[in-house]
Motif scaffolding. Structure first.
Motif, PDB file in Angstrom:
ATOM      1  N   LEU A   1       0.816  -1.209   0.000  1.00 38.60           N
ATOM      2  CA  LEU A   1       0.000   0.000   0.000  1.00 38.60           C
ATOM      3  C   LEU A   1       0.850   1.258   0.000  1.00 38.60           C
ATOM      4  O   LEU A   1       0.391   2.312  -0.451  1.00 38.60           O
ATOM      5  CB  LEU A   1      -0.936   0.014   1.217  1.00 38.60           C
ATOM      6  CG  LEU A   1      -1.909   1.196   1.334  1.00 38.60           C
ATOM      7  CD1 LEU A   1      -2.815   1.280   0.108  1.00 38.60           C
ATOM      8  CD2 LEU A   1      -2.725   1.098   2.603  1.00 38.60           C
ATOM      9  N   PHE A   2       2.091   1.157   0.476  1.00 33.79           N
ATOM     10  CA  PHE A   2       2.892   2.362   0.632  1.00 33.79           C
ATOM     11  C   PHE A   2       4.229   2.285  -0.109  1.00 33.79           C
ATOM     12  O   PHE A   2       4.454   3.024  -1.070  1.00 33.79           O
ATOM     13  CB  PHE A   2       3.121   2.635   2.127  1.00 33.79           C
ATOM     14  CG  PHE A   2       3.777   3.956   2.400  1.00 33.79           C
ATOM     15  CD1 PHE A   2       3.078   5.144   2.262  1.00 33.79           C
ATOM     16  CD2 PHE A   2       5.101   4.017   2.803  1.00 33.79           C
ATOM     17  CE1 PHE A   2       3.688   6.368   2.507  1.00 33.79           C
ATOM     18  CE2 PHE A   2       5.720   5.228   3.056  1.00 33.79           C
ATOM     19  CZ  PHE A   2       5.006   6.406   2.906  1.00 33.79           C
ATOM     20  N   CYS A   3       5.106   1.406   0.303  1.00 34.93           N
ATOM     21  CA  CYS A   3       6.498   1.441  -0.191  1.00 34.93           C
ATOM     22  C   CYS A   3       6.630   1.119  -1.677  1.00 34.93           C
ATOM     23  O   CYS A   3       7.248   1.887  -2.428  1.00 34.93           O
ATOM     24  CB  CYS A   3       7.363   0.494   0.637  1.00 34.93           C
ATOM     25  SG  CYS A   3       7.609   1.045   2.332  1.00 34.93           S
ATOM     26  N   LEU A   4       6.087  -0.010  -2.113  1.00 34.54           N
ATOM     27  CA  LEU A   4       6.248  -0.390  -3.519  1.00 34.54           C
ATOM     28  C   LEU A   4       5.514   0.555  -4.471  1.00 34.54           C
ATOM     29  O   LEU A   4       6.061   0.911  -5.525  1.00 34.54           O
ATOM     30  CB  LEU A   4       5.795  -1.841  -3.726  1.00 34.54           C
ATOM     31  CG  LEU A   4       6.664  -2.895  -3.033  1.00 34.54           C
ATOM     32  CD1 LEU A   4       6.117  -4.302  -3.289  1.00 34.54           C
ATOM     33  CD2 LEU A   4       8.115  -2.800  -3.485  1.00 34.54           C
ATOM     34  N   PRO A   5       4.271   1.006  -4.158  1.00 35.75           N
ATOM     35  CA  PRO A   5       3.651   2.004  -5.037  1.00 35.75           C
ATOM     36  C   PRO A   5       4.449   3.303  -5.128  1.00 35.75           C
ATOM     37  O   PRO A   5       4.559   3.890  -6.210  1.00 35.75           O
ATOM     38  CB  PRO A   5       2.276   2.235  -4.390  1.00 35.75           C
ATOM     39  CG  PRO A   5       1.980   0.969  -3.681  1.00 35.75           C
ATOM     40  CD  PRO A   5       3.302   0.500  -3.160  1.00 35.75           C
ATOM     41  N   ILE A   6       5.018   3.766  -4.011  1.00 37.50           N
ATOM     42  CA  ILE A   6       5.822   4.980  -4.052  1.00 37.50           C
ATOM     43  C   ILE A   6       7.076   4.757  -4.882  1.00 37.50           C
ATOM     44  O   ILE A   6       7.494   5.632  -5.653  1.00 37.50           O
ATOM     45  CB  ILE A   6       6.168   5.446  -2.622  1.00 37.50           C
ATOM     46  CG1 ILE A   6       4.948   6.110  -1.995  1.00 37.50           C
ATOM     47  CG2 ILE A   6       7.342   6.425  -2.634  1.00 37.50           C
ATOM     48  CD1 ILE A   6       5.192   6.705  -0.630  1.00 37.50           C
ATOM     49  N   ALA A   7       7.697   3.593  -4.754  1.00 41.74           N
ATOM     50  CA  ALA A   7       8.884   3.293  -5.555  1.00 41.74           C
ATOM     51  C   ALA A   7       8.555   3.327  -7.046  1.00 41.74           C
ATOM     52  O   ALA A   7       9.313   3.885  -7.848  1.00 41.74           O
ATOM     53  CB  ALA A   7       9.453   1.925  -5.171  1.00 41.74           C
ATOM     54  N   ASP A   8       7.415   2.751  -7.427  1.00 45.44           N
ATOM     55  CA  ASP A   8       7.016   2.776  -8.837  1.00 45.44           C
ATOM     56  C   ASP A   8       6.710   4.201  -9.299  1.00 45.44           C
ATOM     57  O   ASP A   8       7.049   4.589 -10.426  1.00 45.44           O
ATOM     58  CB  ASP A   8       5.802   1.874  -9.059  1.00 45.44           C
ATOM     59  CG  ASP A   8       6.139   0.403  -8.936  1.00 45.44           C
ATOM     60  OD1 ASP A   8       7.321   0.048  -9.113  1.00 45.44           O
ATOM     61  OD2 ASP A   8       5.229  -0.406  -8.653  1.00 45.44           O
ATOM     62  N   LYS A   9       6.059   4.996  -8.446  1.00 46.58           N
ATOM     63  CA  LYS A   9       5.758   6.377  -8.802  1.00 46.58           C
ATOM     64  C   LYS A   9       7.050   7.174  -8.980  1.00 46.58           C
ATOM     65  O   LYS A   9       7.172   7.990  -9.908  1.00 46.58           O
ATOM     66  CB  LYS A   9       4.872   7.009  -7.731  1.00 46.58           C
ATOM     67  CG  LYS A   9       4.540   8.496  -7.941  1.00 46.58           C
ATOM     68  CD  LYS A   9       3.838   8.740  -9.274  1.00 46.58           C
ATOM     69  CE  LYS A   9       2.421   8.250  -9.303  1.00 46.58           C
ATOM     70  NZ  LYS A   9       1.468   9.000  -8.499  1.00 46.58           N
TER      71      LYS A   9
END
Length: 257
Positions: A196-204
């Motif tokens: 919900l947080f780390c991987l989506p931010i990394a992709d963004k």
């Protein structure tokens, strides 16, 4: 602000909170031991992977750019650079001294041209500035991805620890509930933190990195053409190559004859 990031995060939190409230309350899903194993373990493992300086710079920079949106895209930059080329063509480099572009990187390049620096100095300085910025942004992406990789793994570690403690205390029923909570909540926390947080931010951040590389390279090429006193039409035509194919024709139709 990048509304998509905020909406996505808020929607994800709302979904999880709704599911929690439909089956109980938040106290059922709070456990300090699970928090320690997830956040403490993930931070420790990430510190082993990256230097402390990269963590200090990468985390806040990544968070900032995940929630921020660039003021100008390639299309607006092409228009602004063509306008600046028109000013330089009519008034010379001195005319650029009165110009104040909102983009800090573009403003820096225009200042170099107005001050009369040679093309090699401008290219080297701006390219170094671009590469340093992209390096820090890439560090932020990698650090958030590392957190996302570590969190589920430490969730599993927390689960195993809870199971071991639970089986070691089978003779005391009062201890089975807390240890089972650690086992299950550690896995839940790890999955939420990662997905919900780390991987989506990394992709963004990866998307933002690609955008920034294109935009800053476009600015460098435009600044150098202005430095060489190229015509506004030529500047526009040369920079159209940075736009997606469907937007190039739209720009060509809007360009002055």
């Amino acid at each position: 602000m990048d509304i998509a990031t905020g909406i996505g995060l808020a929607a994800g939190v709302a979904v999880v909170c709704t599911l929690i409230l439909l089956g109980g309350d938040f106290r059922m899903f709070y456990d300090v031991h699970a928090i320690i194993v997830i956040f403490g373990g993930s931070t420790a493992a990430t510190l082993i992977r990256f230097p402390l300086g990269a963590m200090v710079h990468g985390l806040p920079l990544g968070f900032k750019y995940a929630f921020s949106l660039r003021s100008f895209g390639p299309r607006e930059l092409v228009d602004e650079l063509a306008s600046l080329a028109e000013v330089a063509r009519k008034s010379g480099p001195v005319g650029l001294e009165k110009m104040a572009p909102e983009d800090p990187f573009l403003a820096k390049g225009i200042r170099f041209v107005a001050d009369g620096y040679d093309a090699d100095f401008i290219r080297d300085n701006l390219e170094r500035d671009r590469d340093n910025f992209l390096t820090h942004l890439d560090e932020g992406q990698k650090i958030y991805r590392a957190y996302g990789d570590c969190a589920p793994a430490f969730g599993m570690i927390g689960t195993l620890l809870g199971m071991v403690q639970m089986f070691a205390n089978m003779t005391d029923p009062s201890k089975l509930g807390p240890f089972m909570a650690v086992a299950l909540l550690a896995t839940l926390y790890g999955a939420l933190v990662a997905n919900l947080f780390c991987l989506p931010i990394a992709d963004k951040l990866h998307v933002k990195l690609v955008e920034e590389e294109v935009n800053r390279t476009l600015i460098i090429d435009g600044i150098l053409m202005i430095r060489e006193s190229k015509s506004p039409t030529l500047v526009r035509e040369m920079l159209l190559a940075y736009l997606p194919e469907k937007h190039r024709h739209e720009e060509a139709e809007l360009a002055p004859a």
